[in-house]
Scaffold this motif. Structure first.
Motif, short mmCIF file in Angstrom:
data_model
loop_
_atom_site.label_atom_id
_atom_site.label_comp_id
_atom_site.label_asym_id
_atom_site.label_seq_id
_atom_site.Cartn_x
_atom_site.Cartn_y
_atom_site.Cartn_z
N LEU A 1 -1.20 4.41 -1.97
CA LEU A 1 0.13 4.30 -2.55
C LEU A 1 0.61 5.64 -3.10
N ASP A 2 -0.30 6.43 -3.69
CA ASP A 2 0.05 7.76 -4.19
C ASP A 2 0.57 8.65 -3.06
N VAL A 3 -0.19 8.68 -1.98
CA VAL A 3 0.18 9.53 -0.84
C VAL A 3 1.45 9.00 -0.17
N ALA A 4 1.57 7.70 -0.07
CA ALA A 4 2.78 7.11 0.52
C ALA A 4 4.02 7.52 -0.26
N LYS A 5 3.94 7.42 -1.58
CA LYS A 5 5.09 7.81 -2.41
C LYS A 5 5.41 9.29 -2.27
N ARG A 6 4.38 10.13 -2.29
CA ARG A 6 4.59 11.57 -2.17
C ARG A 6 5.20 11.97 -0.83
N SER A 7 4.85 11.23 0.20
CA SER A 7 5.28 11.62 1.55
C SER A 7 6.49 10.85 2.05
N GLY A 8 6.90 9.81 1.32
CA GLY A 8 8.08 9.05 1.74
C GLY A 8 7.82 8.07 2.87
N VAL A 9 6.57 7.66 3.07
CA VAL A 9 6.27 6.63 4.06
C VAL A 9 5.83 5.38 3.32
N THR A 10 5.82 4.27 4.00
CA THR A 10 5.36 3.05 3.35
C THR A 10 3.83 3.06 3.27
N ALA A 11 3.30 2.37 2.29
CA ALA A 11 1.85 2.27 2.15
C ALA A 11 1.25 1.58 3.38
N GLU A 12 1.95 0.61 3.92
CA GLU A 12 1.48 -0.10 5.12
C GLU A 12 1.41 0.84 6.31
N SER A 13 2.42 1.68 6.48
CA SER A 13 2.43 2.65 7.58
C SER A 13 1.27 3.64 7.44
N LEU A 14 1.04 4.12 6.23
CA LEU A 14 -0.06 5.04 5.98
C LEU A 14 -1.40 4.36 6.24
N SER A 15 -1.54 3.13 5.81
CA SER A 15 -2.77 2.39 6.03
C SER A 15 -3.07 2.23 7.51
N ARG A 16 -2.06 1.85 8.29
CA ARG A 16 -2.25 1.70 9.74
C ARG A 16 -2.63 3.03 10.37
N GLU B 1 -9.31 11.63 9.38
CA GLU B 1 -9.46 12.87 8.60
C GLU B 1 -8.56 12.86 7.36
N VAL B 2 -7.34 12.33 7.52
CA VAL B 2 -6.43 12.23 6.39
C VAL B 2 -7.03 11.29 5.34
N ALA B 3 -7.60 10.17 5.77
CA ALA B 3 -8.21 9.22 4.84
C ALA B 3 -9.37 9.86 4.07
N ILE B 4 -10.20 10.63 4.77
CA ILE B 4 -11.31 11.32 4.12
C ILE B 4 -10.80 12.30 3.07
N ARG B 5 -9.78 13.06 3.43
CA ARG B 5 -9.21 14.04 2.50
C ARG B 5 -8.58 13.35 1.29
N ARG B 6 -7.84 12.27 1.54
CA ARG B 6 -7.19 11.53 0.45
C ARG B 6 -8.23 11.02 -0.54
N ARG B 7 -9.29 10.44 -0.03
CA ARG B 7 -10.34 9.92 -0.91
C ARG B 7 -11.02 11.06 -1.68
N LEU C 1 4.07 12.59 9.83
CA LEU C 1 2.78 13.27 9.87
C LEU C 1 2.79 14.51 9.00
N MET C 2 3.80 15.33 9.13
CA MET C 2 3.86 16.57 8.34
C MET C 2 3.96 16.25 6.84
N ALA C 3 4.71 15.22 6.48
CA ALA C 3 4.85 14.84 5.07
C ALA C 3 3.53 14.33 4.51
N VAL C 4 2.83 13.52 5.27
CA VAL C 4 1.53 12.99 4.82
C VAL C 4 0.53 14.13 4.69
N LEU C 5 0.48 15.02 5.67
CA LEU C 5 -0.44 16.15 5.59
C LEU C 5 -0.16 17.00 4.36
N ALA C 6 1.11 17.27 4.09
CA ALA C 6 1.47 18.07 2.91
C ALA C 6 1.05 17.36 1.63
N ALA C 7 1.17 16.04 1.60
CA ALA C 7 0.82 15.27 0.41
C ALA C 7 -0.67 15.33 0.08
#
Length: 93
Positions: A23-38, A10-16, A52-58
């Motif tokens: 990389l945009d979402v990773a930077k905004r949320s403070g996680v690595t792009a690899e972690s977000l991808s997984r 669902e996060v991937a659908i929203r991001r797209r 999770l909360m940081a990614v959702l907010a991003a």
């Protein structure tokens, strides 16, 4: 949504839909792009609540708690250790 895999999808659908790159979402949320991808691909068995909360907010999302009927409740899952790392038995990754 009942699994971490579904939440990541669902996060991937929203991001797209927002036209954002991982990389945009990773930077905004403070996680690595690899972690977000997984996470988005359902390839992680754990994703911490702060991440999770940081990614959702991003991506402009938030968690909402919804009460379900008692017949849908599941007992806590037993955890076992595999190679020194705890894993949840039966938890879909």
């Amino acid at each position: 949504m009942r699994t971490l895999r579904e939440l990541g999808a669902e996060v991937a659908i929203r991001r797209r839909a927002l036209g954002l790159k991982q990389l945009d979402v990773a930077k905004r949320s403070g996680v690595t792009a690899e972690s977000l991808s997984r996470f988005e691909r359902g390839r992680t068995s754990e994703f911490g609540s702060r991440k999770l909360m940081a990614v959702l907010a991003a991506v402009g999302m938030e968690l909402a708690l919804v009460e379900i009927s008692s017949d849908q409740c599941q007992p806590p899952r037993e955890t076992t250790r595999t190679h020194g790392r705890p894993t949840s038995a039966g938890l879909e990754a």
